[in-house]
Design a protein around this motif. Sequence first.
Motif, PDB file in Angstrom:
ATOM      1  N   CYS A 166       1.091  -1.325   0.033  1.00  0.00           N
ATOM      2  CA  CYS A 166       0.339   0.330  -0.032  1.00  0.00           C
ATOM      3  C   CYS A 166       1.248   1.454  -0.118  1.00  0.00           C
ATOM      4  O   CYS A 166       1.519   1.429   0.834  1.00  0.00           O
ATOM      5  CB  CYS A 166      -0.918  -0.156   0.969  1.00  0.00           C
ATOM      6  N   LYS A 167       0.733   2.161  -1.008  1.00  0.00           N
ATOM      7  CA  LYS A 167       1.176   3.479  -1.086  1.00  0.00           C
ATOM      8  C   LYS A 167       1.435   4.904   0.177  1.00  0.00           C
ATOM      9  O   LYS A 167       1.806   5.672   0.647  1.00  0.00           O
ATOM     10  CB  LYS A 167       0.890   4.134  -3.106  1.00  0.00           C
ATOM     11  N   LYS A 168       0.079   4.027   0.681  1.00  0.00           N
ATOM     12  CA  LYS A 168      -0.474   5.014   1.999  1.00  0.00           C
ATOM     13  C   LYS A 168      -1.848   4.311   2.543  1.00  0.00           C
ATOM     14  O   LYS A 168      -2.927   4.408   2.705  1.00  0.00           O
ATOM     15  CB  LYS A 168      -1.277   5.840   1.341  1.00  0.00           C
ATOM     16  N   PRO A 169      -1.105   3.882   4.001  1.00  0.00           N
ATOM     17  CA  PRO A 169      -1.725   2.673   4.697  1.00  0.00           C
ATOM     18  C   PRO A 169      -2.037   3.662   5.324  1.00  0.00           C
ATOM     19  O   PRO A 169      -2.217   3.361   6.888  1.00  0.00           O
ATOM     20  CB  PRO A 169      -0.313   1.633   5.054  1.00  0.00           C
ATOM     21  N   TYR A 170      -2.257   5.217   5.708  1.00  0.00           N
ATOM     22  CA  TYR A 170      -3.526   5.962   6.460  1.00  0.00           C
ATOM     23  C   TYR A 170      -3.943   6.547   6.455  1.00  0.00           C
ATOM     24  O   TYR A 170      -3.921   7.108   4.510  1.00  0.00           O
ATOM     25  CB  TYR A 170      -2.436   6.264   7.346  1.00  0.00           C
ATOM     26  N   PRO A 171      -5.271   7.476   6.863  1.00  0.00           N
ATOM     27  CA  PRO A 171      -5.720   8.289   5.645  1.00  0.00           C
ATOM     28  C   PRO A 171      -5.426   9.438   6.524  1.00  0.00           C
ATOM     29  O   PRO A 171      -4.438   9.974   7.748  1.00  0.00           O
ATOM     30  CB  PRO A 171      -7.633   7.751   6.838  1.00  0.00           C
ATOM     31  N   ASP A 172      -6.495  10.431   5.258  1.00  0.00           N
ATOM     32  CA  ASP A 172      -5.463  11.785   6.258  1.00  0.00           C
ATOM     33  C   ASP A 172      -6.453  12.677   7.452  1.00  0.00           C
ATOM     34  O   ASP A 172      -5.382  13.146   8.262  1.00  0.00           O
ATOM     35  CB  ASP A 172      -6.687  12.030   4.803  1.00  0.00           C
ATOM     36  N   GLU A 173      -7.245  12.036   7.847  1.00  0.00           N
ATOM     37  CA  GLU A 173      -7.646  12.353   8.743  1.00  0.00           C
ATOM     38  C   GLU A 173      -7.749  10.952   9.844  1.00  0.00           C
ATOM     39  O   GLU A 173      -8.572  10.105  10.117  1.00  0.00           O
ATOM     40  CB  GLU A 173      -9.356  12.897   9.036  1.00  0.00           C
ATOM     41  N   LEU A 174      -6.733  10.986  10.780  1.00  0.00           N
ATOM     42  CA  LEU A 174      -6.236  10.037  11.424  1.00  0.00           C
ATOM     43  C   LEU A 174      -6.621  10.323  13.017  1.00  0.00           C
ATOM     44  O   LEU A 174      -7.100  11.545  13.375  1.00  0.00           O
ATOM     45  CB  LEU A 174      -5.272   9.636  11.241  1.00  0.00           C
ATOM     46  N   VAL A 175      -7.996   9.037  13.161  1.00  0.00           N
ATOM     47  CA  VAL A 175      -7.652   8.788  14.649  1.00  0.00           C
ATOM     48  C   VAL A 175      -7.285   8.172  15.361  1.00  0.00           C
ATOM     49  O   VAL A 175      -6.548   8.361  16.870  1.00  0.00           O
ATOM     50  CB  VAL A 175      -9.446   9.012  14.652  1.00  0.00           C
ATOM     51  N   ALA A 176      -6.906   7.159  15.649  1.00  0.00           N
ATOM     52  CA  ALA A 176      -6.438   6.069  15.846  1.00  0.00           C
ATOM     53  C   ALA A 176      -5.073   5.578  15.174  1.00  0.00           C
ATOM     54  O   ALA A 176      -5.318   5.355  13.548  1.00  0.00           O
ATOM     55  CB  ALA A 176      -7.020   5.534  16.547  1.00  0.00           C
ATOM     56  N   GLY A 177      -3.771   4.493  15.690  1.00  0.00           N
ATOM     57  CA  GLY A 177      -3.176   3.502  15.174  1.00  0.00           C
ATOM     58  C   GLY A 177      -2.108   5.071  14.615  1.00  0.00           C
ATOM     59  O   GLY A 177      -2.159   6.630  14.607  1.00  0.00           O
ATOM     60  N   GLU A 178      -1.169   4.752  13.804  1.00  0.00           N
ATOM     61  CA  GLU A 178       0.447   5.071  13.844  1.00  0.00           C
ATOM     62  C   GLU A 178       0.522   5.352  12.871  1.00  0.00           C
ATOM     63  O   GLU A 178       0.088   4.258  11.460  1.00  0.00           O
ATOM     64  CB  GLU A 178       1.368   5.000  14.969  1.00  0.00           C
ATOM     65  N   LYS A 179       0.943   6.120  11.623  1.00  0.00           N
ATOM     66  CA  LYS A 179       0.934   6.308  10.363  1.00  0.00           C
ATOM     67  C   LYS A 179       2.461   5.681  10.403  1.00  0.00           C
ATOM     68  O   LYS A 179       3.246   5.642  10.595  1.00  0.00           O
ATOM     69  CB  LYS A 179       1.411   7.416   9.931  1.00  0.00           C
ATOM     70  N   THR A 180       1.927   4.525   8.887  1.00  0.00           N
ATOM     71  CA  THR A 180       3.689   4.010   8.361  1.00  0.00           C
ATOM     72  C   THR A 180       3.319   3.757   7.197  1.00  0.00           C
ATOM     73  O   THR A 180       2.986   4.811   6.456  1.00  0.00           O
ATOM     74  CB  THR A 180       3.110   2.119   8.948  1.00  0.00           C
ATOM     75  N   GLU A 181       5.099   3.691   7.137  1.00  0.00           N
ATOM     76  CA  GLU A 181       5.197   4.724   6.166  1.00  0.00           C
ATOM     77  C   GLU A 181       4.790   3.408   4.319  1.00  0.00           C
ATOM     78  O   GLU A 181       4.750   2.049   5.379  1.00  0.00           O
ATOM     79  CB  GLU A 181       7.216   4.063   6.090  1.00  0.00           C
ATOM     80  N   GLY A 182       4.199   3.909   3.081  1.00  0.00           N
ATOM     81  CA  GLY A 182       4.271   3.611   1.906  1.00  0.00           C
ATOM     82  C   GLY A 182       4.896   2.940   1.669  1.00  0.00           C
ATOM     83  O   GLY A 182       6.369   2.460   1.486  1.00  0.00           O
ATOM     84  N   ILE A 183       4.593   1.599   0.944  1.00  0.00           N
ATOM     85  CA  ILE A 183       5.778   0.557  -0.216  1.00  0.00           C
ATOM     86  C   ILE A 183       5.498   0.682  -1.173  1.00  0.00           C
ATOM     87  O   ILE A 183       5.079   1.057  -1.520  1.00  0.00           O
ATOM     88  CB  ILE A 183       4.912  -0.662   1.253  1.00  0.00           C
ATOM     89  N   THR A 184       7.213   0.881  -1.910  1.00  0.00           N
ATOM     90  CA  THR A 184       6.692   0.624  -2.970  1.00  0.00           C
ATOM     91  C   THR A 184       6.193  -0.218  -3.672  1.00  0.00           C
ATOM     92  O   THR A 184       6.418  -1.354  -3.164  1.00  0.00           O
ATOM     93  CB  THR A 184       8.332   0.337  -3.645  1.00  0.00           C
ATOM     94  N   GLN A 185       5.552  -0.290  -5.037  1.00  0.00           N
ATOM     95  CA  GLN A 185       4.639  -1.084  -5.292  1.00  0.00           C
ATOM     96  C   GLN A 185       6.042  -2.607  -6.395  1.00  0.00           C
ATOM     97  O   GLN A 185       5.954  -2.413  -8.001  1.00  0.00           O
ATOM     98  CB  GLN A 185       3.733  -0.880  -6.546  1.00  0.00           C
ATOM     99  N   GLN A 186       6.297  -3.404  -5.475  1.00  0.00           N
ATOM    100  CA  GLN A 186       7.061  -4.216  -6.367  1.00  0.00           C
ATOM    101  C   GLN A 186       6.496  -5.171  -7.250  1.00  0.00           C
ATOM    102  O   GLN A 186       6.909  -5.374  -8.442  1.00  0.00           O
ATOM    103  CB  GLN A 186       8.563  -4.498  -6.110  1.00  0.00           C
ATOM    104  N   GLY A 187       5.313  -5.610  -7.118  1.00  0.00           N
ATOM    105  CA  GLY A 187       5.081  -6.356  -7.987  1.00  0.00           C
ATOM    106  C   GLY A 187       4.096  -6.393  -9.248  1.00  0.00           C
ATOM    107  O   GLY A 187       5.308  -6.694 -10.209  1.00  0.00           O
ATOM    108  N   VAL A 188       4.190  -4.794  -9.740  1.00  0.00           N
ATOM    109  CA  VAL A 188       4.020  -4.089 -10.776  1.00  0.00           C
ATOM    110  C   VAL A 188       5.652  -4.506 -11.438  1.00  0.00           C
ATOM    111  O   VAL A 188       5.245  -4.787 -13.161  1.00  0.00           O
ATOM    112  CB  VAL A 188       3.572  -3.129 -10.950  1.00  0.00           C
TER     113      VAL A 188
END
Lengths: 135, 75, 557, 267
Positions: D119-141
Motif C-alpha cells: 500500500c502506497k499510503k496505509p493511513y487516512p488523511d484524517e487519522l483518529v487512531a493508530g500510527e502512520k507507517t510508511e508507504g510501500i513501493t509497488q514491487q509486484g507491478v
Amino acid sequence: MDYRNTLTTCTYCGCGCNLFLESLDGKLTHTTPCKTSPVNEGKLCIKGWNVHQFVQSEKRLNKPLLRKDGKLTEVSWDEALDFTVSKLKEIKEANGSDSVGFFASAKVTNEENYLMQKFARAAIGTNSVDHCARL
Amino acid sequence: MSECNYLYGNYCAEKRVTVLSQMLDFCGIEKDRLRARWVSSAEAPEFVEEINEFIDVLKPLGPSPLKKQTSKDVA
Amino acid sequence: MNMNDLILYEEPRIGVFVCDCGSNIAGHLDCADVAEYAKTLPNVVYVKENLYTCSEAGIVEIKKAIKGQNLNRVVVASCSPRTHQPLFSSSCAEAGLNPYLFEMVNIRDQCSWVHMGKRDDATQKAKELIRMGVAKSAGLEPQEEIESSLVRKVLVMGGGIAGLSAAQALADMGLDIMLVEKTSNFGGLLQQVHQLDTGGSARALLSKIIDDVQSRSNITCYTKAIVKETGGYIGNFEIKIDTQNGLIKDKVGCIVVATGAVPLIPKGLFGYDGETVISLMELEQKLKKDDLTARRIVFIQCAGARTKEREYCSRICCMIGVKNAMIVKEKYPLIDVRILYRDMQMYGTHKEQMLWDARGKGIQFDVYNPDNPPEVKEGKVSFFQSITGKIIDLDTDLVVLSTPLVPRSDAPAVANMMRVPTDQNGFFLEAHAKLRPLDFAADGIFVCGSGRYPATSTEARTQGLGVASRVAAILFKDKLVKSAIVAKINPESCVGCKACLTMCPYEAITYNRDKRICEINEILCKGCGNCAATCPSHSAQLCGYKPEQLLAQIGAA
Amino acid sequence: MIDIVRQKISKLLSDGSVKGVVALAMANGHVAPCLFQKEDDLEPLCLGDTKKPGDARYPLNKVLITIARQYPEDVFGVLVRGCDERGLYVLYRLNQLEPDKVMTIGIACPQELAKACECKKPYPDELVAGEKTEGITQQGVQDMEDMDLSKRFSFWKNQFSKCVKCYGCRDICPMCFCRECSLECEDIISKGELPVDIPVFHLTRAMHMTDRCIDCGLCDETCPSGIPLRLLYKKTSKIMNAEFGFTSGINKNEQSPLNLMGPAPEK
C-alpha cells in the motif's frame, strides 16, 4: 433505520459456504461472503453471490399452483396436497411403485432431504431418488 | 488534433487508447496491435499510407496469440 | 405500441442496393459479384445493382422494393454518407419506412478510391464492408425525429462588410436582425481601405451599404456594444448584449459570427518604423490621403506570414500588394515599384490577369528565399537574387510590408462563449471546409468574413450572403426538426455519477437532483457519443450506434 | 487503538453529529459490517483483525452507499483505513456520496498489513487512531513489467482461464456501484460460457477501474480462483499516474483526466 447482516449458509449446494445477508429495513440488499468462515474464507461462487435475489424475486412462488383447464391457478396447500396424494396413489396403483421418481433440492435442509428419500422408499416404495446437491 | 468534428472527442479517445495499449502490453499482448491515428475523410492518401504502414507493423507480429483460443476448453 | 415499434419484433428483411456510381465504383471493383455476394448474407431478401442509385431511377427502385418486397431495413452501398445519406434516408421515409432503418456503406471513398488498380482486393473489401453494414442494419431501431420551436430573429456579431452583408440579406427576407458592433462605426477593416481590387472606392461601397442597413426597420443596430453571453440552442438562443444604454437580454434563433480579423503590425520585422518602412494598410491610408512622396517603392510579401510563428498563408496580401502597386504606378508612372515575393498567390482568373497587367505596367517582380530574406537598411533593400546568384541592392525610399491578417485578440473569448472551435492559427473553424464552409459544428451558429480566414471584401460579402441563406433555411421552417441520432440516458440504470456530464462538449447533459440521474437535452445533443463512451454502466447510449449494433458490425468484419 | 475508535464513535453518536456509524462488529466469532446507532451498543465493535491484522475487512463504503441512498438527508460516520478514505473521495467525485453527509473515523494500518498490500499510503488523511507507517513501493507491478512479453502473456492467460465468472471482484468492490454492469452486457461478454473471453472480461473491468481503483485489495481476497486482480488494477493506477499525473482518491476535489474534455493534462 434497521440495518443488519445476518449470518447464514448458502442453500445452493452442499459446500455450505457462509455468507451474510445484508438487509435494510427488512429488505435484502446484498450478499457478502463471510471472511471468518473456515469453509469459504470470504469467497463465493456466482450463485452464492446472488442468493439475496431469489428470496425476493417477484417470480418466486409463494403459493402452490395447480393447472386447471390448462391454466396455472393459485390454490391452498390443502388442495394441492390432496391433489398430489390422489394422483400419486392413482399412478402407483395403475403402474406400480417404480413408475414414480423423486427429485430433491439442495435449497432445503439435510433433514428435509432425508424425509424426502424416506417418503420415496417407505411410503411409495421406489429407489428412484435424485437431487441437485451434488456439486 | 484540434480539428475533431466533435471538438474534443479525439482527445478523449486518445487518453483511453493510451491506457488500453499499456494494459495490453502488461497482459503480454504487443501494444503495436492497437493504434489510433486521426485522418480526416478528405485525406484518402494519408489514410492509405497509414493503413499500409500499420499492416507492415502487424505482419511480422503474426496472428493474435488469442486467436488459437477459439476452440473452448471444457470447464 | 405504434407501427414503428412493431418493426422491432419482425424478422429483418434487408434490401441491399449496390451502386456502380458510373465508373467511380464499378470501374475499380466487380459490382455484380458484390451484389451476388450480398444475396447470401443473413436476412437479405433483395439485392439490386444500379448504375446510379442516387438518380431518379435509382430512388424509384428503392421505394418500389420497400413496398414490393416488404423491406424493413435498407442498405445502400455507394458513396459518402455525408453527401447522400439524407437523400436515401428521406427516400425510405417517403416509401413509408422509418428513415433510421437505413444504413449506408461507403464503397467508393473507402474502397474503390483507395484501392484503385487492385480490382480483386477492392471487390473483396466491398463485400466485407457490406457484410458489416448488413449486420449493423439488422439491429437498427426506428427513431422519432425531435421537434422544437424557432425564434425568427438573428444576432449578427460584427459590423464589417461580412456582417453588414449578412444583415442586409437577412433583412431582405423579412427577418429581424440585431447587429452588434464593438467599435463606434460600422465598416470594419474596409474603412481603412482606399480602393477595391475590383476598381471601385471602398468608401463609396461602404457608405451605400451602411446607409441601407441603418435605414431598415427590421435591423436594430448597436455600436460600442459587446455580446456578453450566449446560451440555449438552435432556434432558441438566449443572449445578453452590453450596449451603451445598458444590458439587453433577448432570444434569437440563429447567430452569425462576423467578427473579422486584424492586419498584423510588423513590429520588429524588416526595420518597420511606420514611416519609411510601413505596412500595406498604412500604404492604403497614404493613398487615401494622397500623400505619397516616395519615388522608389519596394514591397516585401509574406512579412510575418508563413513563418514559424505564423505558418499559414494569409492569401489576400499578394493580391492587395499588386493592387496597390498598380494604383501607385497608374497615378505616378515614374515611381519605381518592385515586389519581392516568395510565391504569388493570385487565385482566380481576374487576379491572375492582374499579375500580367502589373508586369505590363512595369512593376518588377523578384523572388526571395525565406532562408535568406531581404535586408532593409537605410535607404536600401538588399536581397539575394537566385536567378543571377547575386546580392542585389535596391535604392529605396519606401518599403511596404505585406503583412497577413491575424485573428482578433478577443477571438478566443468569443469562441469560448459560443463553444465553437478555432483552428491552429486561431481563426474560427467551420464544420467542414468543403461541405459546410459557413456552419459551425454547433447548430444554428454560422461564420463569415475574415474571422474564419482572410477574405477579400468580395468574398466577405459573398460569405455574408451565403450565411444569410443558411440561416433562412433554418428559420423559415415551421419548426425545427432535428435528427434523432442523439444520445439517451436510461433513467432506470443511471447512477448519476456525472461522468458523462463533464464529457459533453455541447453542455447537453444536466444532473437531475430529485431523481439523482443525468438527463440529456436532445436539441443540444450532437450525437458525438462521448457520454456513451464514458458511461460505466452503458446507461448513456447513442441512438443508431448502440453497442449491440456496432458490435454486430465489428463481429461481421 | 480500538478504545480510541470506540470513544470517537460514542462521541459522534451522543452529540448527534451522526445518525449512525458504519463499522465492523464481532458476533459469534465472526466479523461483519454493522451500523452502530446507539452509544451504549458499542461492545461488539471491532477493526477486522482476527488472525492477522486486517484479515476480515469488508467494503464499508459500499454499505454506506446502500444506507445513504435510502436516507439521503442523514449524516453517517464510517470507519476508514487509508484505502477506504481514498474510496470516499472517488465516490464523492462520482456523486455516489456527499462529502458533507459523511464523517470518517480514520485508522492507520500496521506495517504488516501495509506490506502485504504493497500500500502506497496505509493511513487516512484524517487519522483518529493508530500510527502512520510508511508507504510501500509497488514491487509486484515492476516484477511483472520486467518479465518478457511472452512470459507475461502465458502468465495472464493462465490466470484468466482460472476465472469461474463469479463476479465476486465486482460485487465486493467498493468502487462498483452501477445498476447495470458492462460485464453482463451480452454483446461484450458471452453469457454462460467458461473460460471467460480472454482477456476481454478482465481487461474490461480493469479499464473501468483505471480512474477508480483505490487499491483496497478486497477483489484479490474474494477471488475463489486466486487471480491476482489487484496487480492488474495496480498497473492501471500506475499508468494513470505516469501518463496523467493522476492518483485516484488522492484528494477530495480530484477530477479524473478520463472524465475531462480535451487533451491529457500536463504532467
